[in-house]
Design a protein around this motif. Structure first.
Motif, PDB file in Angstrom:
ATOM      1  N   LEU A   1       4.315  93.333  70.233  1.00 45.63           N
ATOM      2  CA  LEU A   1       4.091  93.438  68.565  1.00 45.63           C
ATOM      3  C   LEU A   1       3.671  92.207  68.329  1.00 45.63           C
ATOM      4  O   LEU A   1       4.284  91.150  68.677  1.00 45.63           O
ATOM      5  CB  LEU A   1       5.383  93.956  67.958  1.00 45.63           C
ATOM      6  N   LEU A   2       2.702  92.244  67.237  1.00 47.29           N
ATOM      7  CA  LEU A   2       2.132  91.206  66.726  1.00 47.29           C
ATOM      8  C   LEU A   2       2.146  91.060  65.298  1.00 47.29           C
ATOM      9  O   LEU A   2       2.164  92.009  64.583  1.00 47.29           O
ATOM     10  CB  LEU A   2       0.512  90.808  67.014  1.00 47.29           C
ATOM     11  N   HIS A   3       2.521  89.865  64.651  1.00 49.01           N
ATOM     12  CA  HIS A   3       2.321  89.784  63.111  1.00 49.01           C
ATOM     13  C   HIS A   3       0.795  89.720  62.791  1.00 49.01           C
ATOM     14  O   HIS A   3      -0.081  89.540  63.598  1.00 49.01           O
ATOM     15  CB  HIS A   3       2.833  88.304  62.939  1.00 49.01           C
ATOM     16  N   ASP A   4       0.734  90.045  61.503  1.00 49.73           N
ATOM     17  CA  ASP A   4      -0.433  90.043  60.866  1.00 49.73           C
ATOM     18  C   ASP A   4      -1.577  88.757  61.127  1.00 49.73           C
ATOM     19  O   ASP A   4      -2.689  88.859  60.964  1.00 49.73           O
ATOM     20  CB  ASP A   4      -0.534  90.318  59.286  1.00 49.73           C
ATOM     21  N   ASP A   5      -0.832  87.725  61.310  1.00 51.97           N
ATOM     22  CA  ASP A   5      -1.633  86.530  61.624  1.00 51.97           C
ATOM     23  C   ASP A   5      -2.120  86.264  63.297  1.00 51.97           C
ATOM     24  O   ASP A   5      -2.756  85.267  63.376  1.00 51.97           O
ATOM     25  CB  ASP A   5      -0.968  84.990  60.925  1.00 51.97           C
ATOM     26  N   GLY A   6      -1.810  87.141  63.853  1.00 51.03           N
ATOM     27  CA  GLY A   6      -2.078  87.269  65.147  1.00 51.03           C
ATOM     28  C   GLY A   6      -0.967  86.434  66.381  1.00 51.03           C
ATOM     29  O   GLY A   6      -1.052  86.346  67.393  1.00 51.03           O
ATOM     30  N   ALA A   7       0.338  86.106  65.503  1.00 54.18           N
ATOM     31  CA  ALA A   7       1.182  85.696  66.436  1.00 54.18           C
ATOM     32  C   ALA A   7       2.216  86.751  67.049  1.00 54.18           C
ATOM     33  O   ALA A   7       2.150  87.884  66.564  1.00 54.18           O
ATOM     34  CB  ALA A   7       1.996  84.601  65.391  1.00 54.18           C
ATOM     35  N   PHE A   8       2.652  86.135  68.310  1.00 54.11           N
ATOM     36  CA  PHE A   8       3.507  87.168  68.814  1.00 54.11           C
ATOM     37  C   PHE A   8       4.738  87.314  67.813  1.00 54.11           C
ATOM     38  O   PHE A   8       5.250  86.619  67.303  1.00 54.11           O
ATOM     39  CB  PHE A   8       4.121  86.579  70.302  1.00 54.11           C
ATOM     40  N   ALA A   9       5.228  88.797  68.067  1.00 56.22           N
ATOM     41  CA  ALA A   9       6.274  89.282  67.145  1.00 56.22           C
ATOM     42  C   ALA A   9       7.660  89.650  67.923  1.00 56.22           C
ATOM     43  O   ALA A   9       8.669  89.214  67.602  1.00 56.22           O
ATOM     44  CB  ALA A   9       5.664  90.376  66.010  1.00 56.22           C
ATOM     45  N   ALA A  10       7.254  90.685  68.811  1.00 58.69           N
ATOM     46  CA  ALA A  10       8.568  91.151  69.427  1.00 58.69           C
ATOM     47  C   ALA A  10       8.258  91.927  70.701  1.00 58.69           C
ATOM     48  O   ALA A  10       6.724  92.280  70.824  1.00 58.69           O
ATOM     49  CB  ALA A  10       9.285  92.117  68.551  1.00 58.69           C
ATOM     50  N   HIS A  11       9.028  92.450  71.601  1.00 62.04           N
ATOM     51  CA  HIS A  11       8.810  93.405  72.632  1.00 62.04           C
ATOM     52  C   HIS A  11       9.601  94.554  72.366  1.00 62.04           C
ATOM     53  O   HIS A  11      10.574  94.815  71.881  1.00 62.04           O
ATOM     54  CB  HIS A  11       9.163  92.851  73.999  1.00 62.04           C
ATOM     55  N   VAL A  12       8.948  95.612  72.855  1.00 65.13           N
ATOM     56  CA  VAL A  12       9.536  97.006  72.979  1.00 65.13           C
ATOM     57  C   VAL A  12       9.482  97.758  74.253  1.00 65.13           C
ATOM     58  O   VAL A  12       8.895  97.146  75.232  1.00 65.13           O
ATOM     59  CB  VAL A  12       9.275  98.188  71.730  1.00 65.13           C
ATOM     60  N   ASP A  13      10.183  98.745  74.391  1.00 65.73           N
ATOM     61  CA  ASP A  13      10.265  99.595  75.642  1.00 65.73           C
ATOM     62  C   ASP A  13      10.595  98.877  76.791  1.00 65.73           C
ATOM     63  O   ASP A  13       9.883  98.680  78.008  1.00 65.73           O
ATOM     64  CB  ASP A  13       8.919 100.205  75.894  1.00 65.73           C
TER      65      ASP A  13
END
Length: 269
Positions: free
Chosen positions: A202-214
């Motif tokens: 998952l990424l934030h709207d500014d293109g930075a990494f946000a989180a992992h899923v699955d």
């Protein structure tokens, strides 16, 4: 690469399982992802916020939702991952409900249109995960030996080149298994994501990494087990030419021997 992604946003009507209906209550239920084994992830939007319910049909041993719940609980606050709210099963299937985390999947149109930014962020996010999780205390493994054993078992059940990615279809089965039986030396042991493909970042709207899923396959392994497939998956979702940006974001030069090995292992196991 011509093979399409193995999983995708549902393109037609989706039957909502009774268990998911019950879990949703008055929430709005939206199917957001379907995997290649018939499992579906639903977004549940309600007055108390957004949750996600992953559901897989009974008799799908390849997807271990109870195991994923254990892994997410172990990761806890060490890295940005979903928080488990509920987990259970009935005669029809198994489910896992998590609280939504900030960010949008790197496979959404916003990032398909900006693959360089997304690929770099995928690499940075993977490095952050690998640096954050303690190998010594991790109770889970994603060992080569176990995965090779699984690959041999699949071949014994009739799997073969017709199911492999185009890069590997010309390999005779005997040569492919011989390569699997001769893994490269470990570069660096880390706690791997286990399915670090584009949709699971998952990424934030500014293109930075946000989180992992699955994170159902999370476990200790060589970092290239994650890196090779994370970079490979950019071809499936963005097209060729972006894998190098994943390695750059991670901060490592491509290791062609390990990349080739772990992609073959992924394909056959």
């Amino acid at each position: 690469m011509t093979r399409p992604p193995l999983a995708a946003v549902p393109s037609g009507p989706v039957v909502v399982p009774a268990a998911v209906r019950a879990l949703a209550g008055d929430d709005v239920v939206t199917p957001v992802w379907r995997n290649e084994l018939g499992g579906v992830t639903f977004r549940l939007d309600g007055a108390d916020g957004t949750r996600f319910a992953k559901w897989v049909p009974a008799g799908t041993p390849e997807i271990d939702l109870p195991g994923e719940a254990e892994r997410l609980a172990w990761v806890g606050a060490r890295a940005p991952v979903p928080r488990v709210l509920a987990q259970g099963s009935d005669d029809d299937g198994t489910w896992l409900v998590t609280r939504a985390v900030p960010g949008r999947s790197a496979v959404e149109p916003r990032w398909v249109a900006d693959p360089v930014t997304a690929a770099v962020a995928i690499g940075r996010g993977l490095r952050a995960l690998h640096d954050a999780l303690p190998v010594a205390s991790c109770p889970f493994t994603w060992a080569v030996e176990d995965r090779v054993t699984n690959a041999h078992a699949r071949l014994a059940r009739g799997s073969g080149p017709h199911e492999w990615f185009p890069e590997h279809r010309s390999l005779p089965v005997a040569e492919a298994t011989s390569r699997l039986d001769d893994p490269p030396a470990v570069d660096r042991l880390v706690v791997c994501h286990g399915d670090a493909c584009v949709p699971n970042t998952l990424l934030h709207d500014d293109g930075a990494f946000a989180a992992h899923v699955d994170l159902g396959s999370l476990g200790v392994a060589d970092r290239w087990a994650d890196l090779a497939v994370a970079a490979w998956s950019t071809e499936w979702n963005y097209g060729p030419g972006y894998d190098g940006h994943v390695y750059a974001g991670y901060g490592v030069d491509p290791d062609r021997e390990r990349i080739a090995y772990y992609r073959l292992l992924w394909d056959l196991s």
